[in-house]
Motif scaffolding. Structure first.
Motif, mmCIF file in Angstrom:
data_model
loop_
_atom_site.group_PDB
_atom_site.id
_atom_site.type_symbol
_atom_site.label_atom_id
_atom_site.label_comp_id
_atom_site.label_asym_id
_atom_site.label_seq_id
_atom_site.Cartn_x
_atom_site.Cartn_y
_atom_site.Cartn_z
ATOM 1 N N PRO A 1 0.748 -1.102 0.445
ATOM 2 C CA PRO A 1 -0.294 0.092 -0.396
ATOM 3 C C PRO A 1 0.825 1.100 -0.347
ATOM 4 O O PRO A 1 0.129 1.799 -0.413
ATOM 5 C CB PRO A 1 -0.851 -0.126 1.035
ATOM 6 N N GLU A 2 1.491 1.563 0.862
ATOM 7 C CA GLU A 2 2.940 2.286 0.634
ATOM 8 C C GLU A 2 3.500 3.304 -0.395
ATOM 9 O O GLU A 2 3.714 4.080 -1.004
ATOM 10 C CB GLU A 2 3.535 2.204 1.848
ATOM 11 N N ALA A 3 4.143 1.737 -1.343
ATOM 12 C CA ALA A 3 4.390 2.028 -1.932
ATOM 13 C C ALA A 3 3.562 2.422 -3.427
ATOM 14 O O ALA A 3 4.090 3.422 -4.703
ATOM 15 C CB ALA A 3 5.075 0.978 -3.223
ATOM 16 N N GLU A 4 2.132 1.314 -3.615
ATOM 17 C CA GLU A 4 0.971 2.449 -4.478
ATOM 18 C C GLU A 4 1.162 3.657 -4.508
ATOM 19 O O GLU A 4 0.531 3.804 -5.614
ATOM 20 C CB GLU A 4 0.563 1.126 -4.277
ATOM 21 N N ALA A 5 0.963 3.961 -2.734
ATOM 22 C CA ALA A 5 -0.173 5.101 -2.487
ATOM 23 C C ALA A 5 1.196 6.495 -3.300
ATOM 24 O O ALA A 5 0.676 7.191 -4.548
ATOM 25 C CB ALA A 5 0.174 4.980 -1.659
ATOM 26 N N LEU A 6 2.452 6.008 -3.333
ATOM 27 C CA LEU A 6 3.368 7.078 -3.919
ATOM 28 C C LEU A 6 3.365 6.741 -5.577
ATOM 29 O O LEU A 6 3.627 7.763 -6.063
ATOM 30 C CB LEU A 6 4.631 6.399 -3.512
ATOM 31 N N VAL A 7 3.141 5.313 -6.225
ATOM 32 C CA VAL A 7 2.989 5.353 -7.640
ATOM 33 C C VAL A 7 2.132 6.566 -8.061
ATOM 34 O O VAL A 7 1.980 7.574 -8.617
ATOM 35 C CB VAL A 7 2.675 3.780 -8.009
ATOM 36 N N TYR A 8 0.660 6.277 -7.252
ATOM 37 C CA TYR A 8 -0.107 6.895 -7.625
ATOM 38 C C TYR A 8 -0.449 8.308 -7.350
ATOM 39 O O TYR A 8 -0.362 8.927 -8.744
ATOM 40 C CB TYR A 8 -1.530 6.380 -7.017
ATOM 41 N N ARG A 9 0.189 8.516 -6.526
ATOM 42 C CA ARG A 9 0.917 10.440 -6.367
ATOM 43 C C ARG A 9 1.945 10.679 -7.351
ATOM 44 O O ARG A 9 1.350 11.584 -8.152
ATOM 45 C CB ARG A 9 0.967 10.605 -4.777
ATOM 46 N N TYR A 10 2.928 9.874 -7.796
ATOM 47 C CA TYR A 10 3.141 10.805 -8.988
ATOM 48 C C TYR A 10 3.202 10.864 -9.887
ATOM 49 O O TYR A 10 3.125 11.463 -10.912
ATOM 50 C CB TYR A 10 4.949 9.973 -8.832
ATOM 51 N N GLY A 11 1.702 9.590 -10.355
ATOM 52 C CA GLY A 11 1.500 8.937 -11.722
ATOM 53 C C GLY A 11 0.433 9.941 -12.021
ATOM 54 O O GLY A 11 0.406 10.580 -12.794
ATOM 55 N N GLY A 12 -0.213 10.365 -10.945
ATOM 56 C CA GLY A 12 -1.781 11.329 -11.339
ATOM 57 C C GLY A 12 -1.399 12.699 -10.921
ATOM 58 O O GLY A 12 -1.728 13.763 -10.914
ATOM 59 N N CYS A 13 0.280 13.265 -10.758
ATOM 60 C CA CYS A 13 0.591 14.734 -10.742
ATOM 61 C C CYS A 13 0.422 15.225 -11.402
ATOM 62 O O CYS A 13 0.355 15.419 -12.788
ATOM 63 C CB CYS A 13 2.460 14.904 -9.833
ATOM 64 N N ASP A 14 -0.480 16.238 -11.287
ATOM 65 C CA ASP A 14 -0.762 17.484 -12.475
ATOM 66 C C ASP A 14 1.442 18.601 -12.428
ATOM 67 O O ASP A 14 0.902 19.437 -11.363
ATOM 68 C CB ASP A 14 -2.403 17.790 -12.102
#
Length: 178
Positions: A80-93
């Motif tokens: 979950p921690e790694a995926e949350a960072l992937v989501y934040r990074y990938g979703g970053c505007d």
């Protein structure tokens, strides 16, 4: 098998080895980012996020290996921690986030249009991943280096108090800052 091995198998299954990217394939790029994060002695979660950081595509790379509606699958593989960072990074505007990050410590999502205020540790992980990713691309694509180098040189130094010291040293060396 380790989580990294599982993630690599998943990336191969999703076709990352056949997707062109600066310096070869997307798979090769993701593996280099993972390795570079390891040289900075960052956590396993941060390294796993680096290995899968383009799973949902990014603001600069629109190819997605997984829809954001399927986040559960990536969470099962990398945690979950790694995926949350992937989501934040990938979703970053990036247009709304990068220049303002030192002052706001806010990440705007291109997925939702909303802003998030991560913890200081999460901001550091986000900054480290962002810098390391761009350093790999910068080093492997003369075109991207020419197009984005000045931008990176103007933004990343402002992140010095957010990012890990070793990542900033790497950034200064690669971008010849300072």
């Amino acid at each position: 098998m380790s989580r990294a091995d599982d993630a690599r198998a998943w990336l191969r299954d999703r076709g990352a080895e056949s997707i062109p990217h600066a310096g070869g394939s997307l798979y090769e790029h993701l593996d280099r980012v993972h390795a570079r994060l390891a040289t900075h002695e960052l956590s396993e979660d941060e390294r796993l996020a680096g290995l899968t950081h383009a799973a949902y595509g990014t603001d600069g790379f629109p190819v997605a290996l997984l829809e954001v509606t399927e986040r559960r699958r990536l969470r099962e593989i990398i945690g979950p921690e790694a995926e949350a960072l992937v989501y934040r990074y990938g979703g970053c505007d990036r247009d709304r986030t990068w220049r303002a990050l030192p002052e706001t410590q806010t990440v705007w999502s291109r997925f939702t249009g909303h802003a998030e205020s991560p913890t200081p540790a999460q901001v550091r992980a986000f900054a480290d991943l962002s810098i390391v990713n761009e350093l790999d691309v910068f080093e492997r694509s003369a075109e991207i280096a020419a197009k984005a180098g000045d931008y990176f040189r103007s933004v990343f130094p402002t992140w010095a108090r957010l990012a890990s010291p070793s990542v900033m040293e790497d950034c200064q060396r690669v971008l010849t800052i300072g």
